[in-house]
Write an enzyme that holds these catalytic residues in place. Structure first.
Site, PDB file in Angstrom:
ATOM      1  N   ASP A  46      65.662  25.923  56.606  1.00  0.00           N
ATOM      2  CA  ASP A  46      64.392  26.335  56.000  1.00  0.00           C
ATOM      3  C   ASP A  46      63.261  25.670  56.792  1.00  0.00           C
ATOM      4  O   ASP A  46      63.298  24.458  57.027  1.00  0.00           O
ATOM      5  CB  ASP A  46      64.353  25.897  54.523  1.00  0.00           C
ATOM      6  CG  ASP A  46      63.249  26.596  53.744  1.00  0.00           C
ATOM      7  OD1 ASP A  46      62.083  26.559  54.196  1.00  0.00           O
ATOM      8  OD2 ASP A  46      63.533  27.162  52.678  1.00  0.00           O
ATOM      9  N   HIS A 103      69.227  34.837  48.487  1.00  0.00           N
ATOM     10  CA  HIS A 103      69.556  33.654  49.276  1.00  0.00           C
ATOM     11  C   HIS A 103      69.829  32.469  48.369  1.00  0.00           C
ATOM     12  O   HIS A 103      69.363  32.428  47.224  1.00  0.00           O
ATOM     13  CB  HIS A 103      68.425  33.307  50.255  1.00  0.00           C
ATOM     14  CG  HIS A 103      67.077  33.161  49.614  1.00  0.00           C
ATOM     15  ND1 HIS A 103      66.276  34.221  49.290  1.00  0.00           N
ATOM     16  CD2 HIS A 103      66.388  32.053  49.221  1.00  0.00           C
ATOM     17  CE1 HIS A 103      65.152  33.795  48.743  1.00  0.00           C
ATOM     18  NE2 HIS A 103      65.202  32.470  48.671  1.00  0.00           N
ATOM     19  N   HIS A 159      69.577  28.197  48.331  1.00  0.00           N
ATOM     20  CA  HIS A 159      69.087  26.973  48.976  1.00  0.00           C
ATOM     21  C   HIS A 159      70.173  25.900  48.889  1.00  0.00           C
ATOM     22  O   HIS A 159      70.725  25.675  47.805  1.00  0.00           O
ATOM     23  CB  HIS A 159      67.849  26.426  48.248  1.00  0.00           C
ATOM     24  CG  HIS A 159      66.654  27.326  48.279  1.00  0.00           C
ATOM     25  ND1 HIS A 159      65.632  27.164  49.182  1.00  0.00           N
ATOM     26  CD2 HIS A 159      66.311  28.386  47.516  1.00  0.00           C
ATOM     27  CE1 HIS A 159      64.707  28.081  48.973  1.00  0.00           C
ATOM     28  NE2 HIS A 159      65.090  28.843  47.963  1.00  0.00           N
TER      29      HIS A 159
HETATM   30  P1  AMP Z   1      62.435  31.308  47.772  1.00  0.00           P
HETATM   31  O1  AMP Z   1      61.161  30.684  47.320  1.00  0.00           O
HETATM   32  O2  AMP Z   1      63.616  30.925  46.931  1.00  0.00           O
HETATM   33  O3  AMP Z   1      62.305  32.808  47.934  1.00  0.00           O
HETATM   34  O4  AMP Z   1      62.741  30.690  49.191  1.00  0.00           O
HETATM   35  C1  AMP Z   1      62.410  31.295  50.393  1.00  0.00           C
HETATM   36  C2  AMP Z   1      62.467  30.225  51.440  1.00  0.00           C
HETATM   37  O5  AMP Z   1      62.450  30.870  52.709  1.00  0.00           O
HETATM   38  C3  AMP Z   1      61.259  29.265  51.421  1.00  0.00           C
HETATM   39  O6  AMP Z   1      61.736  27.948  51.145  1.00  0.00           O
HETATM   40  C4  AMP Z   1      60.674  29.389  52.817  1.00  0.00           C
HETATM   41  O7  AMP Z   1      60.304  28.161  53.339  1.00  0.00           O
HETATM   42  C5  AMP Z   1      61.831  29.991  53.605  1.00  0.00           C
HETATM   43  N1  AMP Z   1      61.439  30.782  54.762  1.00  0.00           N
HETATM   44  C6  AMP Z   1      60.547  31.794  54.808  1.00  0.00           C
HETATM   45  N2  AMP Z   1      60.492  32.315  56.053  1.00  0.00           N
HETATM   46  C7  AMP Z   1      61.380  31.611  56.799  1.00  0.00           C
HETATM   47  C8  AMP Z   1      61.798  31.669  58.168  1.00  0.00           C
HETATM   48  N3  AMP Z   1      61.273  32.563  59.026  1.00  0.00           N
HETATM   49  N4  AMP Z   1      62.738  30.787  58.596  1.00  0.00           N
HETATM   50  C9  AMP Z   1      63.259  29.892  57.756  1.00  0.00           C
HETATM   51  N5  AMP Z   1      62.916  29.771  56.451  1.00  0.00           N
HETATM   52  C10 AMP Z   1      61.990  30.628  55.977  1.00  0.00           C
END
Ligand code: AMP
Length: 138
Positions: free
Chosen positions: A31, A100, A102
């Site tokens: 992330d 996804h 975490h």
């Molecule tokens: P959520 O809030 O559960 O939808 O988590 C989405 C996560 O994706 C967030 O923690 C972001 O930091 C992460 N994120 C968004 N774009 C990217 C990217 N291009 N590469 C890696 N992580 C990302």
């Protein structure tokens, strides 16, 4: 695959990521707004928006990979604890509409709340940790 989905574009290789693990059904990558160092995302290759739409096969594959990644993160960083977290909908702070999980290492009394602000991480540090975790998964 949807053209608008950022995680589908990562899967397609159109957007770079710090990959730590992949198999036929899933991809795991760092992330880039880590809550803590070693914060990894695990996604199914098959697109679905959330836990309500994901197929049984895709969620099973994602959970299996997430546990594998969690063990590698634990071996790499030895955190005090670990959350495996999955968000659905705006109120749950879901910001990317591709299912996804975490993998989130935790420290004692770290004060992390479930709805955190996104703060850009240090790319060199993220990349270095990606290498270490990927080695632990090899
Ligand atoms: P959520 O809030 O559960 O939808 O988590 C989405 C996560 O994706 C967030 O923690 C972001 O930091 C992460 N994120 C968004 N774009 C990217 C990217 N291009 N590469 C890696 N992580 C990302």
């Amino acid at each position: 695959m949807t053209d608008e989905c950022i995680f589908c574009r990562i899967l397609a290789g159109e957007i770079p990521c710090f990959k730590v693990y992949e198999d036929d059904d899933t991809l795991a990558f760092m992330d880039i707004n880590p809550v803590h160092p070693g914060h990894v995302l695990v996604i199914p290759r098959e697109h679905s928006a959330n836990v309500f739409e994901v197929s049984d096969a895709a969620i099973a594959a994602t959970a299996k990979s997430a546990r594998r990644v969690a063990k590698a993160v634990r071996a790499t960083l030895e955190p005090d604890g670990m959350n495996l977290l999955q968000c659905n909908g705006e109120a749950a702070a879901q910001s990317v509409q591709h299912f996804h999980m975490h993998v989130l290492p935790r420290a004692m009394n770290d004060g992390a709340s479930l709805n955190w602000e996104l703060k850009p991480g240090n790319m060199d540090a993220i990349g270095a940790l990606a290498d270490r975790i990927a080695r632990a998964l090899a």
